[in-house]
Design a protein around this motif. Sequence first.
Motif, PDB file in Angstrom:
ATOM      1  N   ASN A 272       9.024  51.709   7.042  1.00  0.00           N
ATOM      2  CA  ASN A 272       9.397  51.388   8.412  1.00  0.00           C
ATOM      3  C   ASN A 272      10.897  51.529   8.629  1.00  0.00           C
ATOM      4  OD1 ASN A 272       9.035  50.310  11.109  1.00  0.00           O
ATOM      5  ND2 ASN A 272       9.819  48.360  10.329  1.00  0.00           N
ATOM      6  N   HIS A 279       9.081  49.175  14.043  1.00  0.00           N
ATOM      7  CA  HIS A 279       8.241  47.972  13.951  1.00  0.00           C
ATOM      8  C   HIS A 279       9.074  46.789  13.445  1.00  0.00           C
ATOM      9  CE1 HIS A 279       4.675  50.393  14.683  1.00  0.00           C
ATOM     10  NE2 HIS A 279       5.099  51.242  13.766  1.00  0.00           N
ATOM     11  N   PHE A 282       7.612  43.683  11.726  1.00  0.00           N
ATOM     12  CA  PHE A 282       7.198  43.734  10.328  1.00  0.00           C
ATOM     13  C   PHE A 282       8.139  42.926   9.431  1.00  0.00           C
ATOM     14  CE2 PHE A 282       6.349  45.427   6.130  1.00  0.00           C
ATOM     15  CZ  PHE A 282       4.960  45.524   6.146  1.00  0.00           C
ATOM     16  N   VAL A 326       1.037  44.564  14.241  1.00  0.00           N
ATOM     17  CA  VAL A 326       1.784  45.750  13.806  1.00  0.00           C
ATOM     18  C   VAL A 326       0.842  46.950  13.689  1.00  0.00           C
ATOM     19  CG1 VAL A 326       3.151  46.783  11.945  1.00  0.00           C
ATOM     20  CG2 VAL A 326       3.558  44.407  12.618  1.00  0.00           C
TER      21      VAL A 326
END
Length: 343
Positions: A272, A279, A282, A326
């Motif tokens: 990520n 995101h 996360f 997510v």
Amino acid sequence: MYKKSIFVSLILIYLVIIAGAVVRMTGSGMGCPDWPKCFGYIIPPTDASELLWKAEKSFEKGQVIIVEETLRVAKTDFTTADTFNPQNWNGYDKHDYAIFNPWHTWIEYINRLCGALAGIAFLVMLVAAIFKERNRKRILLSLLAVFMIGFQGWIGATVVYSVLSPIRISIHMVIALLIVALLIYMLYEASNLKNRFKFSKSFKTGMLVAIVLTLIQIVLGTQVRQHIDEQVDLVGYSAKSLWLENPEVSFYLHRSFSVVVFLLNMWLFYKNRKSVLGHKTFNWVVVLISIEILTGILMYYFDFPFLTQPLHLVIASVLFGIQFYVLLTAFKENTKPTVAAAH
């Protein structure tokens, strides 16, 4: 109103999970041996004397007393005479558990109250979907949510009737998580995302695997908890150092899986960040997994410090919810500009 009712329902479901965790920690699962009432009362008794037979006392149909370590249920409304008449009472045929502990009773009762409040919130959500949203998809989703919370209540009743069957407890927990997932999807579907997300097939696949692993971990955790409950019955609550002296296979699987879960989520965190997928939520996954590992270490090596058990379960359920959110945002790319950029 629709979005607010979903959000309130989600909070209440997590409150039910928290209350359930406290019930497991305190061993209060049979605090109310009947369902949906508690010893036949809408508001349960606070003293054992209220569950004893007395002369010239009025009883309502369905109210419960304890006689010779068995539950007796009033057949109809009546007032007792000078002597006990067994013809006025039915035996309780669901199980033979007949112990009253006011502490356990009220902990279980509060757990049920949380479930009832959640049920009301779900009905409000359905009404809002029908009369405010008037959207077929949202009405169907709300109907499904109401069905699931009703089914969850029924499963809760079977847990009591089975005197806390480990398999039914696990099913009860999994259904709660499925309800969480449904509510998060409903909230996601009703919201306009303001963040940009880049699509990555490997990240999406990794999130799917991570969620499955988290679900497996939670189920294994309920089995470990059941083993601990059995040890508490054998050696007592004060002998915490003996609870995991001879653990079952589920404990070793649960511990080993935690390493796999941690490594996979660290890779997702790296993916990520490196690919700038967007995101940001996360980051909370990493924090929660770290706390999960910490509470697990505290329980095993430091003899179950206070609140570590319910905290371990509640964090796992919150982790599942965030992972599911997510995953929803990882299914397709969102290139819409943020509100600030649009202006």
